[in-house]
Write a protein that holds these residues in place. Structure first.
Motif, PDB file in Angstrom:
ATOM      1  N   GLU A 203       0.824  -1.215   0.000  1.00 12.16           N
ATOM      2  CA  GLU A 203       0.000   0.000   0.000  1.00 12.16           C
ATOM      3  C   GLU A 203       0.854   1.259   0.000  1.00 12.16           C
ATOM      4  N   ILE A 204       1.843   1.320   0.887  1.00 17.19           N
ATOM      5  CA  ILE A 204       2.682   2.512   0.962  1.00 17.19           C
ATOM      6  C   ILE A 204       3.505   2.674  -0.304  1.00 17.19           C
ATOM      7  N   ALA A 205       3.912   1.538  -0.907  1.00 13.82           N
ATOM      8  CA  ALA A 205       4.664   1.594  -2.166  1.00 13.82           C
ATOM      9  C   ALA A 205       3.791   2.131  -3.294  1.00 13.82           C
ATOM     10  N   ASN A 206       2.511   1.737  -3.311  1.00 15.51           N
ATOM     11  CA  ASN A 206       1.585   2.220  -4.337  1.00 15.51           C
ATOM     12  C   ASN A 206       1.338   3.725  -4.215  1.00 15.51           C
ATOM     13  N   ILE A 207       1.191   4.193  -2.966  1.00 18.48           N
ATOM     14  CA  ILE A 207       1.008   5.634  -2.746  1.00 18.48           C
ATOM     15  C   ILE A 207       2.246   6.387  -3.227  1.00 18.48           C
TER      16      ILE A 207
END
Length: 445
Positions: A203-207
């Motif tokens: 999730e943090i990588a996608n953001i």
């Protein structure tokens, strides 16, 4: 902050006292204790060993500082290596971009949301920016509400979308809102987890991929020690973040994270959190921190804080009153308020060289002057302006109004008189004057 480590390093470096020269034997003995102190502070064993080996090589190869005593030389070598280990030079924050986008990452409970607010407040007041906080934690109950409360407290707008459960979409919408409403900095508060997991990292990588932030900061609780370093490495492998934020450095931290995190992830510590208030944020200076760890104080930071909080016009008025023997309790109360704005009293005293030992074992509450303020507030305007008028009947009334004893009032009057005389003697001393005043005030607690 680092009290235990400071004490142990001080004891270790005292091993060299009395020796006329630095030899391999007394250096080895000293550095053995230094390594133990670092390990006890939860510094990684490999890092602690490399640190002491480097200091040893430099100490034994030293031929230009022979005029110094061995103990002094060793302290300098340890300070220099500690500074290098924690990053060497101070690192700024990248505020390029229109708006500048800052992505906050970290585990749940690290103080990420609170620090997002502190950073927004810092950028608003110190950098004259117009920040926007974006609530992208869609999982933790009341996470959005917490950020809204923080935003209201510091006067910074918060963007949220409670009907949306996609943090990538929320972050994009927040940036678009910032552009449309004149915000030049966007701070995105993301969700944390209780532990590192694949879902969280994805999730943090996608953001990160979607918004391409100018700064990606990893927030870590300094009290978690070596675990903090391991977590930072896991996040860095995914995000390749730009810097580290260490929170809760005012707590009972052993200091291992601050000392070793730079060497593990090769990313600088940019800011530290030193308290619960929204202004309890400091830029991280490796050299200053090394000096504090070694009990040398941090006079530069102390003076900087004083310059931020002390009103020059007010100071000039007070100096004139001191010169004319007109310094009263209203002026004294004003000085207390300004000192309290600078941060924790114990933290401030720790910035004065040599004060660390004097404060050892002394519990200084942030409300340490509350009873002094209560006594002053129980006085009439005439009594505050002319303390000499405080006779027995007036003292009795003040004692009843403040809930303090007549003995405490007499003690305050005596110390106030001593401090007034001291301040008159020190007129024109600037930052030095303030530090000595704080020392005098410590006795009133």
């Amino acid at each position: 902050m680092f009290d235990n480590l400071s004490e142990k390093l001080d004891k270790a470096l005292h091993v060299l006292k009395g020796h006329g020269q630095i030899t391999e034997i007394n250096v080895a003995e000293t550095l053995k204790e230094v390594r133990r102190a670092l390990l006890d502070a939860d510094v990684n064993f490999k890092i602690a060993k490399e640190f002491t080996n480097t200091v040893k090589e430099k100490a034994l190869g030293q031929d230009v500082l022979t005029a110094l005593q061995p103990g002094q030389l060793m302290v300098k070598l340890v300070k220099d290596e500690l500074t290098a280990l924690m990053g060497g030079d101070v690192e700024g924050i990248n505020l390029s971009g229109d708006p500048s986008v800052i992505l906050m990452s970290g585990l749940q409970g690290s103080g990420k949301t609170t620090f997002s607010g502190k950073l927004a407040s810092y950028l608003k007041t110190k950098k004259t920016k117009k920040p926007l906080l974006v609530a992208c934690d869609v999982y933790r109950p009341a996470a959005v509400d917490q950020l809204l409360v923080v935003g209201e407290q510091i006067g910074v707008e918060v963007f949220s979308d409670r009907g949306n459960t996609d943090p990538v979409a929320i972050s994009k919408a927040g940036i678009a809102y910032a552009k449309a409403n004149g915000h030049n900095v966007v701070i995105i508060d993301t969700a944390g987890r209780l532990a590192v997991d694949e879902e969280m990292m994805n999730e943090i990588a996608n953001i990160h991929k979607a918004i391409q932030p100018q700064e990606t900061l990893f927030v870590v609780d300094a009290m978690t020690g070596q675990d903090a370093v391991n977590t930072a490495k896991a996040f860095n492998d995914i995000l390749n973040f730009d810097g580290v934020i260490l929170t809760k450095l005012d707590g009972d931290t052993r200091g291992g994270a601050a000392i070793s995190i730079k060497s593990v992830v090769n990313k600088p510590i940019k800011f530290i959190g030193t308290g619960e208030k929204m202004d309890a944020i400091d830029v991280f200076y490796p050299a200053r921190m090394a000096e504090r760890i070694l009990g040398m104080g941090d006079v530069v930071s102390l003076v900087e804080r004083a310059q931020e909080q002390f009103d020059e016009e007010e100071s000039r008025k007070i100096q004139k009153k001191i010169a004319k023997n007109q310094f009263g309790f209203d002026d004294f109360l004003s000085q207390i308020q300004q000192i309290k704005k600078m941060g924790s009293i114990k933290d401030l005293m720790g910035m004065i060289p040599g004060a660390g030992k004097a404060l050892k074992g002394l519990d200084i509450d942030d409300d340490a002057f509350k009873h002094v303020e209560a006594i002053i507030h129980s006085m009439t305007p005439l009594e505050r302006a002319t303390p000499a008028k405080l006779d027995a009947s007036r003292k009795k009334r003040i004692a009843k109004g403040s809930g303090r004893s007549i003995q405490e009032i007499n003690q305050l009057l005596k110390q106030f008189d001593q401090m007034s005389k001291m301040m008159k003697m020190m007129q024109g001393g600037g930052g030095k004057k303030m530090m000595q005043m704080m020392g005098a005030m410590k006795g009133m607690q």
